[in-house]
Design a protein around this motif. Structure first.
Motif, short mmCIF file in Angstrom:
data_model
loop_
_atom_site.label_atom_id
_atom_site.label_comp_id
_atom_site.label_asym_id
_atom_site.label_seq_id
_atom_site.Cartn_x
_atom_site.Cartn_y
_atom_site.Cartn_z
N VAL A 16 0.84 -1.19 0.00
CA VAL A 16 0.00 0.00 0.00
C VAL A 16 0.88 1.24 0.00
O VAL A 16 0.67 2.15 -0.80
N ALA A 17 1.86 1.27 0.91
CA ALA A 17 2.68 2.47 1.05
C ALA A 17 3.92 2.19 1.89
O ALA A 17 3.97 1.21 2.63
N GLU A 20 7.03 6.07 7.47
CA GLU A 20 8.35 6.50 7.92
C GLU A 20 9.24 5.32 8.32
O GLU A 20 10.40 5.25 7.93
N LEU A 21 8.69 4.37 9.06
CA LEU A 21 9.45 3.20 9.49
C LEU A 21 9.09 1.94 8.71
O LEU A 21 9.94 1.15 8.36
N SER A 22 7.81 1.79 8.46
CA SER A 22 7.29 0.49 7.99
C SER A 22 6.77 0.52 6.56
O SER A 22 6.34 1.55 6.06
N LYS A 23 6.78 -0.67 5.99
CA LYS A 23 6.09 -0.92 4.73
C LYS A 23 4.68 -1.35 5.13
O LYS A 23 4.52 -2.22 5.99
N LEU A 24 3.66 -0.71 4.56
CA LEU A 24 2.27 -1.07 4.84
C LEU A 24 1.77 -1.97 3.74
O LEU A 24 1.84 -1.63 2.56
N LEU A 25 1.26 -3.13 4.16
CA LEU A 25 0.76 -4.14 3.23
C LEU A 25 -0.72 -4.39 3.47
O LEU A 25 -1.22 -4.24 4.59
N LEU A 26 -1.41 -4.82 2.42
CA LEU A 26 -2.79 -5.28 2.52
C LEU A 26 -2.80 -6.77 2.23
O LEU A 26 -2.34 -7.20 1.16
N ARG A 130 -4.74 4.41 0.27
CA ARG A 130 -3.79 5.49 -0.04
C ARG A 130 -4.46 6.85 0.06
O ARG A 130 -3.86 7.80 0.59
N HIS A 131 -5.68 6.95 -0.43
CA HIS A 131 -6.41 8.21 -0.36
C HIS A 131 -6.65 8.61 1.10
O HIS A 131 -6.48 9.77 1.47
N ALA A 132 -7.03 7.63 1.93
CA ALA A 132 -7.28 7.91 3.34
C ALA A 132 -6.01 8.35 4.07
O ALA A 132 -6.07 9.08 5.05
N MET A 133 -4.86 7.91 3.55
CA MET A 133 -3.57 8.28 4.15
C MET A 133 -3.00 9.54 3.51
O MET A 133 -1.93 9.97 3.87
N HIS A 134 -3.71 10.07 2.53
CA HIS A 134 -3.26 11.27 1.81
C HIS A 134 -1.94 11.03 1.08
O HIS A 134 -1.07 11.88 1.09
N ILE A 135 -1.81 9.87 0.46
CA ILE A 135 -0.60 9.54 -0.29
C ILE A 135 -0.88 9.74 -1.78
O ILE A 135 -1.85 9.30 -2.30
#
Length: 135
Positions: A16-17, A20-26, A130-135
């Motif tokens: 997903v994104a 700062e520290l982590s890779k976000l996965l779905l 991504r939209h919810a995270m403003h990416i």
């Protein structure tokens, strides 16, 4: 040595994104909104393998992902866990649970059949996140 995502996480999830520290996965399982944070730190297995600053950063990312889950999906409960019995690489599950999900109230691990997202549905979910995270 650079960060490498565990092959099993790579096979079961879509990125997903990068936070700062982590890779976000779905997780590719449409039964529940299942997100996973993987700190990009080589050889990290336990949360205590992170510095105190990184641990705080991970907690902030867990809070962010939890808030997004609540805002987008309104789950009855959020399950947050760093188990790692199968995949040793440090990763934190943040799973939206519903009283109507297939295995409620049991844990998803070992109980919930994988039901991959339908064609196009996976990318829609990633874009929504991504939209919810403003990416």
């Amino acid at each position: 040595m650079s960060f490498m995502l565990d092959a099993r996480l790579q096979a079961d999830c879509v990125e997903v994104a990068n936070l700062e520290l982590s890779k976000l996965l779905l997780m590719d399982n449409r039964n529940v909104p299942w997100l996973i944070l993987v700190p990009r730190k080589e050889k990290a297995i336990e949360i205590t393998d992170l510095s105190i600053t990184e641990q705080h950063m991970l907690l902030q990312e867990i809070n962010l992902v939890t808030q997004i889950q609540q805002k987008l999906f309104n789950p009855d409960k959020i399950n947050t866990a760093a188990i790692g019995n199968i995949v040793a690489q440090l990763h934190v599950h943040v799973i939206g649970r519903f009283k109507t999900d297939p295995v409620w109230p049991a844990p998803v691990w070992g109980n919930l059949q994988a039901e991959p997202y339908h064609k196009g549905e996976l990318q829609q979910r990633v874009q929504l996140l991504r939209h919810a995270m403003h990416i």
